[in-house]
Design an enzyme around this catalytic site. Structure first.
Site, PDB file in Angstrom:
ATOM      1  N   TYR A   1      -0.819   4.677   6.300  1.00  0.00           N
ATOM      2  CA  TYR A   1      -1.571   5.322   7.386  1.00  0.00           C
ATOM      3  C   TYR A   1      -2.163   6.652   6.901  1.00  0.00           C
ATOM      4  CZ  TYR A   1       0.559   2.076  10.803  1.00  0.00           C
ATOM      5  OH  TYR A   1       0.961   0.977  11.508  1.00  0.00           O
TER       6      TYR A   1
ATOM      7  N   GLU B   1       1.213  -4.984   3.484  1.00  0.00           N
ATOM      8  CA  GLU B   1       1.780  -5.629   2.291  1.00  0.00           C
ATOM      9  C   GLU B   1       1.444  -7.110   2.257  1.00  0.00           C
ATOM     10  OE1 GLU B   1       6.126  -5.632   2.241  1.00  0.00           O
ATOM     11  OE2 GLU B   1       6.122  -5.431   4.406  1.00  0.00           O
TER      12      GLU B   1
ATOM     13  N   MET C   1       0.845  -1.197   0.000  1.00  0.00           N
ATOM     14  CA  MET C   1       0.000   0.000   0.000  1.00  0.00           C
ATOM     15  C   MET C   1       0.882   1.250   0.000  1.00  0.00           C
ATOM     16  SD  MET C   1      -2.672  -1.718   0.020  1.00  0.00           S
ATOM     17  CE  MET C   1      -3.844  -0.385  -0.077  1.00  0.00           C
TER      18      MET C   1
HETATM   19  P1  TTP Z   1       5.644   1.382   4.823  1.00  0.00           P
HETATM   20  O1  TTP Z   1       5.021   0.441   3.842  1.00  0.00           O
HETATM   21  O2  TTP Z   1       7.091   1.199   5.125  1.00  0.00           O
HETATM   22  O3  TTP Z   1       5.512   2.868   4.284  1.00  0.00           O
HETATM   23  P2  TTP Z   1       4.256   3.650   3.763  1.00  0.00           P
HETATM   24  O4  TTP Z   1       3.141   2.729   3.385  1.00  0.00           O
HETATM   25  O5  TTP Z   1       3.904   4.715   4.728  1.00  0.00           O
HETATM   26  O6  TTP Z   1       4.838   4.365   2.487  1.00  0.00           O
HETATM   27  P3  TTP Z   1       5.295   3.744   1.107  1.00  0.00           P
HETATM   28  O7  TTP Z   1       4.325   4.245   0.109  1.00  0.00           O
HETATM   29  O8  TTP Z   1       6.660   4.301   0.913  1.00  0.00           O
HETATM   30  O9  TTP Z   1       5.308   2.257   1.222  1.00  0.00           O
HETATM   31  O10 TTP Z   1       4.863   1.337   6.179  1.00  0.00           O
HETATM   32  C1  TTP Z   1       3.473   1.058   6.246  1.00  0.00           C
HETATM   33  C2  TTP Z   1       2.890   1.779   7.420  1.00  0.00           C
HETATM   34  O11 TTP Z   1       3.498   1.313   8.603  1.00  0.00           O
HETATM   35  C3  TTP Z   1       3.136   3.245   7.379  1.00  0.00           C
HETATM   36  O12 TTP Z   1       2.108   3.933   6.674  1.00  0.00           O
HETATM   37  C4  TTP Z   1       3.201   3.617   8.820  1.00  0.00           C
HETATM   38  C5  TTP Z   1       3.668   2.389   9.524  1.00  0.00           C
HETATM   39  N1  TTP Z   1       5.071   2.497   9.943  1.00  0.00           N
HETATM   40  C6  TTP Z   1       5.357   2.874  11.242  1.00  0.00           C
HETATM   41  O13 TTP Z   1       4.453   3.087  12.051  1.00  0.00           O
HETATM   42  N2  TTP Z   1       6.650   3.014  11.624  1.00  0.00           N
HETATM   43  C7  TTP Z   1       7.679   2.768  10.768  1.00  0.00           C
HETATM   44  O14 TTP Z   1       8.845   2.902  11.145  1.00  0.00           O
HETATM   45  C8  TTP Z   1       7.381   2.361   9.433  1.00  0.00           C
HETATM   46  C9  TTP Z   1       8.484   2.083   8.457  1.00  0.00           C
HETATM   47  C10 TTP Z   1       6.064   2.233   9.064  1.00  0.00           C
END
Ligand code: TTP
Length: 642
Positions: A23, A121, A19
Site C-alpha cells: 500500500y 501476492e 509485493m
Molecule cells: P503484506 O504483504 O502482509 O505486507 P506489505 O506488503 O505491506 O509488506 P511486506 O513488504 O512486508 O510484504 O500485506 C500487503 C498489504 O495488505 C499491505 O501493504 C497492507 C495490507 N494489509 C492490511 O491492510 N492489513 C493487514 O493486517 C495486513 C497484514 C496487510
C-alpha cells in the site's frame, strides 16, 4: 485443515512473488514526493492517529511496526509520513490497491500458470517456461545474465570467496547440476526478468521465492525483502526447515501448530522428522498426519491454480472499544454500507469478468455485556446470493438477525458488535452467448448441489434445525429430479390460452431427444432460483416455523398423479433425510412449469445478456408461431407439433 496431496510426478518450479510494503508503494506512486521518505499507510480512525496497515522500509529502520497506531509511530519516527487509506461509505476503500495488484498480475501471468493468492501476492508455475529455456537457451549459453538474477540468494550455496555475484553466476551456469537445480536456475533468471518488467511498467518492487513447490517458494519469498529473490535448492530444504518455528509455516499458525508444540514438543518444523507417519496419523488423522509427515521433508503436492481473479469479495469494518454497535439500527446502517460496496464489486466482476457469485456470508464479532470470559461466538451465516444492492442488504440483515438470535440465546442479553463483514463467494465463470446459457445454468445446478448441499453450507454456517436439512435436501431433490429432464427433453404443451404449462415428460425419451442433453437446464435454473430464495427465507425462520411448501412449488408443480413426489416434498420439510428423498425421486417422471407463475424478479437476477434471451423465451404467445424449432434455445420450450 491442511489437505495432503501427493507430490506430482516430475520436477516443478514454482515462484511466489510478494509485493514490498504494497500500500505504501501504491501511495508513493501516486505522490512521488513521498519516495525515499519514511512512510506508512493508516486506516482512518480518530483514536491515537489510526492503526498502521502498511509500513515502508525506510520507516521500518526507525522501528515503526504495523502493530502501532499513528501516534506511536510518530514517537519513534517524528518525520514519518502517515497516509490515510482512501475512505468510501465510512470505511476503507481498497479499490486503488486492488487495481494496482491486478496490474502486476497481468505482467506475471504472461510467463506461466498464475494464481493470485491475495491483493499483493501471486504464485507462478514456471515449469514449462524453465524447461523451454533449458532446452533452447540454458543459462551457460547466455551472453549476459541480469544483475537482478546474480543478486539472488541461493540457500545452501557456500561462499567460494570470489564475491557473491560471481558465486551465483557459477551456480546458475553449472553444467554438472542435476535437472532439478537446472530448472531452478532457469526459473531464477526468468523471475529476475519478470521483476524488472514489473518495476519498469508499474514502478513497484517485489520480492520472490523460487523453489520446487508452493510451500517452499512462499517461505523463501519472505526471507530477503525488499526487492530481492531467494532460491531454495533441494539440498537446502532440510536446513531451512530444521530451525523454522512451526508457527511460521502456513497452516500451522493456529490450533494445529499449538497442539504440535504442547502435545508433541515440536518447536521447529524439522522436529517433526522424528515422528513416524503412523504416529502423526494416529494423533491427527490420516490426512493431516500425512501432510505433517510430508511438510517436515519439504514435500507438498499443492498445485498452482490458474486464477487471476480473487476467489471471493469481502467487505468488513471493525468497531473497536467504545465504537461497538449496540443497536439494530446502527448495525443496519453499517450493513447497508458494506452491502452496497459488495454489490458494486460483484456487479463489476460480473460485467468485466463474466463471473457470478453464489453465496453470501455474514460474519460478526460480538460480545455480551453481562458475560465474563469467552461465551458463545456469533455464528457466521450464509445464504444463496441474490444480485442487486437492496436484495443483498435485505438478506444480510436477515442473516444478521438469525445470527443474533443464536448468539443472545433465550435471555436476550445486551450485546455489542465489534466487527461486521459480508462476503460473496463461490464465484463461477459464466461464458457468454446462447450456447453458454446452458453451461451457466448447469453451473447454477452444480453450485446448488454443492453449496446448498451439506458440503457448501456447513454447520458452522447453519444451526442444526429443520431448515438445515431443508437446505441440504431440497436442491438435491430438484437436481435429481431434473437430470433426466435435461437428457430427455420434453414436449411443451400450451394447455390453455391463459395458462401455459411446460409438461416435461421424461418417460421413454428417444435417443434423438437424448442428444439435446443439458439444454433443458434452464428449467433447473428456475427451480434453483426458487429454492435459493426459499433457502434465504428458510434460514431466517425458526425451526418450528411453518415451512413454505405450497409457495415453493408455485411454478414447479408436481404432476397431480405424482402423489409420491408431493409426499416427498412434505417429508423433506419434515426433516426426512436426503438419502430417502433421492432414492424415491428416481421414480418420479413428469413435471409442469407454469409460466405465469414465474416471478419476474428472478429474471432480474440473471446476467444482462441472458436476461434478454430468457425474457424472450417467456413471451411465448408471440413467439410460438414465429420461431422455428431448432433455431435457438427457445426451441426447447415451444409447444411440440401436434
Ligand atoms: P503484506 O504483504 O502482509 O505486507 P506489505 O506488503 O505491506 O509488506 P511486506 O513488504 O512486508 O510484504 O500485506 C500487503 C498489504 O495488505 C499491505 O501493504 C497492507 C495490507 N494489509 C492490511 O491492510 N492489513 C493487514 O493486517 C495486513 C497484514 C496487510
Amino acid at each position: 485443515m491442511p489437505i495432503h496431496r501427493p507430490a506430482p510426478q516430475g520436477s516443478r518450479v514454482i515462484a511466489h512473488v510478494d509485493m514490498d510494503c504494497f500500500y505504501v508503494q501504491v501511495e508513493q506512486r501516486k505522490k512521488p514526493e513521498l519516495r525515499g521518505l519514511p512512510t506508512a499507510v493508516v486506516q482512518y480512525n480518530a483514536w491515537k492517529g489510526g492503526g498502521l496497515i502498511a509500513v515502508g522500509y525506510e520507516a521500518r529502520k526507525f522501528g515503526v511496526k504495523r502493530s502501532m497506531r499513528g501516534d506511536e509511530a510518530k514517537e519513534v519516527c517524528p518525520d514519518i509520513q502517515l497516509i490515510q487509506v482512501p475512505v468510501a461509505r465510512g470505511k476503507a476503500d481498497l479499490k486503488l490497491y486492488r487495481e494496482a495488484g491486478s496490474e502486476v498480475v497481468s505482467i506475471l501471468s504472461a510467463k506461466g500458470r498464475c494464481e493470485r493468492a491475495s491483493i499483493d501476492e501471486v504464485y507462478l508455475d514456471l515449469t514449462d517456461a524453465a524447461e523451454l529455456m533449458l532446452s533452447e537457451a540454458p543459462p551457460e549459453t547466455l551472453e549476459t545474465i541480469e544483475k537482478e538474477a546474480l543478486k539472488s540468494h541461493i540457500l545452501g550455496l557456500a561462499d567460494d570467496g570470489k564475491g557473491s555475484e560471481e558465486n551465483v553466476r557459477r551456480w546458475l551456469c553449472r553444467d554438472d547440476a542435476d535437472h532439478e537445480d537446472k530448472l531452478l536456475a532457469c526459473a531464477a533468471i526468468i523471475v529476475a526478468q519478470l521483476r524488472i518488467q514489473v518495476m519498469e511498467e508499474t514502478q513497484f518492487t517485489c520480492s520472490a521465492g523460487i523453489a520446487h513447490n508452493k510451500m517452499l517458494a512462499k517461505l523463501a519469498s519472505a526471507m530477503h525483502k525488499p526487492a530481492q529473490q531467494t532460491v531454495v535448492q533441494t539440498s537446502a530444504v532440510k536446513d531451512l526447515l530444521a530451525s523454522l518455528p512451526v508457527k511460521k509455516m502456513k497452516q500451522l499458525g493456529g490450533k494445529l501448530g499449538s497442539s504440535l508444540q504442547s502435545d508433541l514438543g515440536v518447536k521447529a518444523v524439522g522436529d517433526l522428522l522424528q515422528f513416524p507417519v503412523e504416529k502423526l496419523q494416529e494423533r491427527y488423522g490420516t490426512n493431516t498426519g500425512s501432510w505433517l509427515w510430508n511438510i517436515a521433508r519439504g514435500i507438498s503436492g499443492e498445485e498452482v491454480e490458474s486464477r487471476l481473479l480473487p476467489k471471493s469479495h469481502g467487505c468488513g469494518k471493525t468497531f473497536p472499544g467504545p465504537q461497538a454497535l449496540k443497536s439494530i439500527s446502527s448495525v443496519e446502517h453499517w450493513l447497508n454500507q458494506l452491502c452496497e460496496e459488495l454489490s458494486e464489486r460483484i456487479q463489476d466482476d460480473l460485467d468485466q469478468n463474466k463471473r457470478i457469485a453464489h453465496t453470501l456470508t455474514l460474519h460478526a464479532g460480538a460480545f455480551k455485556y453481562n458475560e465474563k470470559g469467552l461465551g458463545r461466538k456469533f455464528p457466521s451465516k450464509s445464504c444463496p446470493l441474490r444480485y442487486g444492492t437492496a436484495k443483498i442488504q435485505e438478506d444480510a440483515k436477515k442473516l444478521f438477525d438469525s445470527g443474533l438470535r443464536d448468539f443472545v440465546g433465550p435471555h436476550n442479553d445486551r450485546w455489542g458488535i465489534a466487527s461486521l463483514s459480508v462476503t460473496a463467494s463461490k464465484i463461477l465463470d459464466i461464458p457468454s452467448g446462447t450456447s453458454s446459457i446452458s453451461s451457466f445454468f448447469q453451473d447454477k445446478d452444480c453450485h446448488s448441489l454443492s453449496s446448498s448441499g451439506c458440503d457448501g453450507f456447513n454447520n458452522d454456517h447453519f444451526p442444526p434445525s429443520p431448515s438445515v436439512n431443508k437446505i441440504c435436501t431440497r436442491p438435491v431433490y430438484h437436481v435429481q429430479q431434473l437430470r433426466p429432464s435435461c437428457e430427455e427433453i420434453c414436449d411443451v404443451h400450451e394447455t390453455s390460452q391463459q395458462n401455459k404449462t411446460f409438461n416435461i415428460d421424461v418417460r421413454g425419451a428417444s435417443p434423438r431427444k437424448r442428444k439435446r442433453k443439458e439444454l433443458g437446464s434452464i428449467l433447473r435454473y428456475f427451480q434453483v432460483s426458487d429454492s435459493s430464495t426459499k433457502q434465504v427465507v428458510d434460514e431466517f425462520t425458526q425451526a418450528d416455523a411453518p415451512l413454505p411448501t405450497s409457495d415453493s412449488e408455485s411454478y414447479m408443480e408436481p404432476d397431480p398423479s405424482e402423489h409420491q413426489r408431493s409426499n416427498l416434498v412434505r417429508n423433506d420439510n419434515n426433516d426426512e433425510n436426503s438419502t430417502h428423498v433421492n432414492e424415491t425421486t428416481q421414480t418420479s417422471t413428469a413435471w409442469h412449469l407454469n409460466v405465469e407463475d414465474v416471478d419476474p424478479s428472478v429474471i432480474d437476477e440473471l446476467p444482462l445478456e441472458i436476461q434478454r434471451e430468457v425474457r424472450g423465451w417467456l413471451c411465448l404467445p408471440k413467439r410460438v408461431q414465429a420461431t422455428k424449432r431448432g433455431s435457438d434455445i427457445t426451441q426447447y420450450f415451444f409447444p411440440a407439433k401436434k
